[in-house]
Each structure stands twice: as structure tokens, then as C-alpha cells.
Design a protein around this motif. Structure first.
Motif, mmCIF file in Angstrom:
data_model
loop_
_atom_site.group_PDB
_atom_site.id
_atom_site.type_symbol
_atom_site.label_atom_id
_atom_site.label_comp_id
_atom_site.label_asym_id
_atom_site.label_seq_id
_atom_site.Cartn_x
_atom_site.Cartn_y
_atom_site.Cartn_z
ATOM 1 N N MET A 1 -16.634 -19.734 3.711
ATOM 2 C CA MET A 1 -15.475 -20.404 2.351
ATOM 3 C C MET A 1 -14.092 -19.687 2.532
ATOM 4 O O MET A 1 -14.627 -18.823 2.645
ATOM 5 C CB MET A 1 -15.804 -20.830 1.504
ATOM 6 N N ALA A 2 -12.935 -20.104 3.075
ATOM 7 C CA ALA A 2 -11.695 -19.510 3.382
ATOM 8 C C ALA A 2 -11.209 -18.928 1.673
ATOM 9 O O ALA A 2 -11.924 -19.959 0.359
ATOM 10 C CB ALA A 2 -10.892 -20.003 3.631
ATOM 11 N N GLU A 3 -10.478 -17.733 1.482
ATOM 12 C CA GLU A 3 -10.682 -17.719 0.332
ATOM 13 C C GLU A 3 -9.375 -18.034 0.189
ATOM 14 O O GLU A 3 -8.342 -17.959 0.901
ATOM 15 C CB GLU A 3 -10.670 -15.889 -0.015
ATOM 16 N N ALA A 4 -8.827 -17.940 -1.605
ATOM 17 C CA ALA A 4 -7.512 -17.972 -2.354
ATOM 18 C C ALA A 4 -6.306 -16.977 -1.164
ATOM 19 O O ALA A 4 -6.964 -15.542 -0.896
ATOM 20 C CB ALA A 4 -7.234 -17.902 -3.107
ATOM 21 N N ALA A 5 -5.654 -17.232 -1.527
ATOM 22 C CA ALA A 5 -4.285 -16.274 -1.307
ATOM 23 C C ALA A 5 -4.753 -14.912 -1.487
ATOM 24 O O ALA A 5 -4.884 -14.507 -2.794
ATOM 25 C CB ALA A 5 -3.337 -16.724 -0.939
ATOM 26 N N LEU A 6 -5.053 -13.820 -0.127
ATOM 27 C CA LEU A 6 -4.504 -12.424 -0.679
ATOM 28 C C LEU A 6 -3.545 -11.526 -0.679
ATOM 29 O O LEU A 6 -2.975 -11.207 0.216
ATOM 30 C CB LEU A 6 -6.216 -11.916 0.129
ATOM 31 N N ARG A 7 -3.707 -10.841 -1.293
ATOM 32 C CA ARG A 7 -2.438 -9.576 -1.854
ATOM 33 C C ARG A 7 -3.550 -8.308 -0.447
ATOM 34 O O ARG A 7 -4.013 -8.063 -0.928
ATOM 35 C CB ARG A 7 -1.999 -9.243 -3.027
ATOM 36 N N PRO A 8 -2.228 -7.401 -0.296
ATOM 37 C CA PRO A 8 -2.491 -6.572 0.511
ATOM 38 C C PRO A 8 -3.378 -5.716 -0.362
ATOM 39 O O PRO A 8 -4.545 -5.372 -0.235
ATOM 40 C CB PRO A 8 -1.254 -5.603 0.906
ATOM 41 N N LYS A 9 -3.582 -5.423 -1.743
ATOM 42 C CA LYS A 9 -4.016 -4.698 -2.631
ATOM 43 C C LYS A 9 -5.548 -5.147 -3.035
ATOM 44 O O LYS A 9 -6.074 -4.548 -3.169
ATOM 45 C CB LYS A 9 -3.565 -4.223 -4.131
ATOM 46 N N ASP A 10 -5.504 -6.653 -2.570
ATOM 47 C CA ASP A 10 -7.097 -7.137 -2.510
ATOM 48 C C ASP A 10 -7.525 -6.429 -1.774
ATOM 49 O O ASP A 10 -9.362 -6.597 -1.470
ATOM 50 C CB ASP A 10 -6.439 -9.003 -2.477
ATOM 51 N N TYR A 11 -7.257 -6.305 -0.564
ATOM 52 C CA TYR A 11 -8.368 -5.326 0.543
ATOM 53 C C TYR A 11 -8.410 -3.777 -0.046
ATOM 54 O O TYR A 11 -9.362 -4.119 1.264
ATOM 55 C CB TYR A 11 -7.489 -5.925 1.417
ATOM 56 N N LYS A 12 -8.211 -3.876 -0.552
ATOM 57 C CA LYS A 12 -8.520 -2.208 -1.221
ATOM 58 C C LYS A 12 -9.793 -2.516 -1.977
ATOM 59 O O LYS A 12 -10.226 -3.470 -2.210
ATOM 60 C CB LYS A 12 -7.581 -1.801 -1.240
ATOM 61 N N SER A 13 -10.661 -1.567 -1.164
ATOM 62 C CA SER A 13 -12.112 -1.666 -2.235
ATOM 63 C C SER A 13 -12.321 -0.583 -3.506
ATOM 64 O O SER A 13 -13.015 -0.945 -4.555
ATOM 65 C CB SER A 13 -12.875 0.002 -1.405
ATOM 66 N N GLY A 14 -10.599 0.105 -4.033
ATOM 67 C CA GLY A 14 -11.064 0.826 -4.919
ATOM 68 C C GLY A 14 -11.412 2.150 -4.509
ATOM 69 O O GLY A 14 -11.404 2.770 -6.558
ATOM 70 N N LEU A 15 -11.724 2.625 -4.069
ATOM 71 C CA LEU A 15 -11.689 4.137 -3.828
ATOM 72 C C LEU A 15 -11.079 4.374 -3.377
ATOM 73 O O LEU A 15 -10.213 4.089 -2.375
ATOM 74 C CB LEU A 15 -13.401 3.818 -2.203
ATOM 75 N N LYS A 16 -10.998 5.632 -4.271
ATOM 76 C CA LYS A 16 -9.199 6.965 -4.297
ATOM 77 C C LYS A 16 -9.630 7.313 -2.624
ATOM 78 O O LYS A 16 -10.677 8.420 -3.068
ATOM 79 C CB LYS A 16 -9.361 7.478 -4.990
ATOM 80 N N PRO A 17 -8.544 7.161 -1.637
ATOM 81 C CA PRO A 17 -8.766 8.218 -0.084
ATOM 82 C C PRO A 17 -9.138 9.920 -0.847
ATOM 83 O O PRO A 17 -8.171 10.554 -1.779
ATOM 84 C CB PRO A 17 -7.955 7.687 0.389
ATOM 85 N N ILE A 18 -9.597 10.501 -0.176
ATOM 86 C CA ILE A 18 -9.164 11.979 -0.543
ATOM 87 C C ILE A 18 -8.683 13.082 0.583
ATOM 88 O O ILE A 18 -9.376 13.982 1.012
ATOM 89 C CB ILE A 18 -11.346 12.250 -0.494
ATOM 90 N N TRP A 19 -7.590 12.143 0.954
ATOM 91 C CA TRP A 19 -7.126 12.991 2.234
ATOM 92 C C TRP A 19 -6.230 13.752 1.234
ATOM 93 O O TRP A 19 -5.669 13.083 0.691
ATOM 94 C CB TRP A 19 -6.001 11.803 2.977
ATOM 95 N N CYS A 20 -5.035 14.689 2.500
ATOM 96 C CA CYS A 20 -4.414 15.223 1.777
ATOM 97 C C CYS A 20 -3.419 14.741 1.165
ATOM 98 O O CYS A 20 -2.683 13.650 1.991
ATOM 99 C CB CYS A 20 -4.027 16.497 2.231
ATOM 100 N N PRO A 21 -2.136 15.522 -0.229
ATOM 101 C CA PRO A 21 -1.060 14.761 -0.006
ATOM 102 C C PRO A 21 -0.451 14.484 1.429
ATOM 103 O O PRO A 21 0.304 15.527 1.496
ATOM 104 C CB PRO A 21 -0.700 15.473 -1.501
ATOM 105 N N GLY A 22 0.140 13.512 1.072
ATOM 106 C CA GLY A 22 1.094 13.623 2.437
ATOM 107 C C GLY A 22 0.407 13.056 4.593
ATOM 108 O O GLY A 22 0.879 13.100 5.281
ATOM 109 N N CYS A 23 -0.668 12.974 3.947
ATOM 110 C CA CYS A 23 -1.359 12.899 5.192
ATOM 111 C C CYS A 23 -0.971 11.460 6.107
ATOM 112 O O CYS A 23 -0.428 10.493 4.741
ATOM 113 C CB CYS A 23 -3.219 12.548 4.989
#
Ligand code: SF4
Ligand code: MG
Length: 274
Positions: free
Chosen positions: A1-23
Motif C-alpha cells: 500500500m502506498a505511504e502518505a507523502a514522505l519528507r526527506p527526513k522520513d527516509y532516515k533511520s534515526g541512526l547517527k552516522p559515524i562519519w568524520c565531521p566534514g566527510c
């Protein structure tokens, strides 16, 4: 079933990336979720497949199906998935070490096979996760690593030229310093039916801080994409590697053939019988 309109942040998992600042990879993640939202793709219809390396962590940060696989083998898994599940938007991604060194063979054959997937190569010209060794795209004279104190002394790959020679029908280049263009290119890559190769200049601020200078040399190509392989070959062999935009697009039928064509040929019908 199609989801309601999603915003870009809705596609983020909530896990915080561990990349270096500025990567640079943050820009690719942000561009990708923008593109997914712009196309309105349901999260359960998106699958990200990666290899190993800093950039290959990206599937963990997106709320979709994801597979963080084996070094250099993301493209093999992604193509198999796309053939088995043509209803999914399959995105393979990884870095220059993963994709052009150990995964180089998969790369050239994915280009010629032309399965309907998007491949994002986040190129920072170095192995970032394993602390800065030279990769297949490292400049010959890059002498910042103790392992290659005089530079690798080997000519680097030209990824766009390599992809073209191997048969890729859609080739674009983005830059982590231009996130809006990156989001548009990612959306266009996802919309293209067939193998889409998006080469992203994605800076490694930790091992190649000099890549902040890229912003002075990166340009946006204003012309329409080149539509013939011979003209594209001239472009890719002559360019400096910093022109961004959709560079080459030539219509080519993806593999495998569509079901009606398969059904019409008894040998193919047999091969594709469930
Ligand atoms: Fe990014 Fe380089 Fe840090 Fe890896 S080492 S997260 S590529 S800046
Ligand atoms: Mg790299």
C-alpha cells in the motif's frame, strides 16, 4: 500500500552516522533521501546494497531495506536482487576502493550487463576506513600516506571513461559540495531504466584534507548529455574529471528482456520459467 507523502527526513533511520565531521558522504545521504522523497518512493520498495568501507555504511542510515555486504561485491548482490525483484528500486553504493579495486570486475560487467539499478560510487581517491592507503583513483603523486611516501606512481582510473568503455548507458558526476545538484542527479539516476552510474566526488576530510580545494575546480556542465558513445569517449578522455552533471545518456534496453519478449522466445521462456 502506498505511504502518505514522505519528507526527506522520513527516509532516515534515526541512526547517527559515524562519519568524520566534514566527510562528503553526509551530502550523498542527504541527497539520496531528498531524491527518494521527490520521487515519492515507498520505503518498502527501496533496497540499498553496499560493500565495505566508510561510504558503505550508508544503508544503515536509511529507513529502507539494506544490505551491508562483502567488500567489492555489492554490485553482484544488487543485480541479483533487481532481477529477482523488479518491483524494487535497487541502489548499489560504495567507495572507490570497494568499487574500482576489489570490486572492479563486478563494476565493468555491471556496466555491460545493464540491469536496472543505480550505482553510486563515492570517490575520495583513498581507502578512508583503513586509514588512508592509495586506491585506484589516487593521483600518482599523492604522497600523504606512509605506505606510498613518494606517491603510488601508478596512473589512476578514469571511472567515467572506464564505465563508458564497459558499456554503461547512463553516466553522471556529482560533487559532495553541491547537494542540490546531487539530489537531482540521484532522482534522475533512479528514474532511468537500466544501469545508472553516478560518480560522486565525495571528499575525505581526514586523509585528504586538500580535497576541500575541489570546490575551486569543480564545474557544472550546462550542455545536454552526450548521446553517442564515440563523442562521450572523446569527452571523458580529454576532461579533467571535475565536470559535474549528467554527462552521457544513450538509450539501451536493460537486461533481462521484458517478460513479453522472453515469452515470445521459447529458449528465454524456458530460462525464465518460475
Ligand atoms: Fe569520511 Fe574519510 Fe572520515 Fe571515512 S575517514 S568517514 S571517508 S572523512
Ligand atoms: Mg575511498
Amino acid at each position: 500500500m502506498a505511504e502518505a507523502a514522505l519528507r526527506p527526513k522520513d527516509y532516515k533511520s534515526g541512526l547517527k552516522p559515524i562519519w568524520c565531521p566534514g566527510c562528503g558522504h553526509y551530502a550523498v545521504l542527504n541527497g539520496l533521501v531528498k531524491a527518494l522523497a521527490a520521487l515519492g518512493l515507498d520505503r518498502d520498495r527501496v533496497a540499498l546494497v553496499s560493500g565495505i568501507g566508510c561510504s558503505s555504511r550508508l544503508p544503515a542510515y536509511v529507513d529502507s531495506y539494506g544490505f551491508h555486504g562483502v567488500h567489492g561485491r555489492g554490485l553482484a548482490v544488487a543485480q541479483g536482487l533487481a532481477v529477482a525483484r523488479p518491483d524494487l528500486a535497487v541502489i548499489a553504493l560504495g567507495g572507490d576502493g570497494d568499487g574500482f579495486s576489489i570490486g572492479g570486475n563486478h563494476f565493468i560487467h555491471a556496466c555491460r550487463r545493464n540491469v536496472d539499478i543505480t550505482y553510486i560510487a563515492m570517490d575520495n581517491e583513498v581507502y578512508g576506513m583503513t586509514k588512508g592507503q592509495a586506491s585506484p583513483t589516487t593521483p600518482m603523486d599523492w604522497d600523504h600516506s606512509k605506505l606510498t611516501p613518494h606517491g603510488p606512481g601508478i596512473r589512476p582510473f578514469k571511472p567515467a571513461a572506464l564505465a563508458l568503455a564497459a558499456g554503461a548507458p547512463w553516466i553522471a558526476r556529482g560533487y559532495s559540495g553541491n547537494p542540490n545538484q546531487l539530489a537531482k542527479l540521484l532522482a534522475a539516476a533512479l528514474e532511468h531504466r537500466g544501469f545508472s552510474f553516478l560518480h560522486v566526488l565525495s571528499q575525505c576530510i581526514t586523509y585528504c584534507p586538500e580535497q576541500t580545494d575541489w570546490k575551486a575546480v569543480v564545474s557544472e556542465r550546462e550542455d545536454d548529455p552526450v548521446a553517442h558513445a564515440d563523442a562521450a569517449a572523446q569527452l571523458f578522455l580529454a576532461e579533467d574529471g571535475f565536470a559535474t552533471g549528467l554527462l552521457y545518456a544513450e538509450p539501451r534496453t536493460p537486461w533481462p528482456p521484458a517478460a513479453p519478449a522472453a515469452a515470445a522466445d521459447p529458449r528465454l521462456a524456458e530460462a525464465f520459467r518460475p
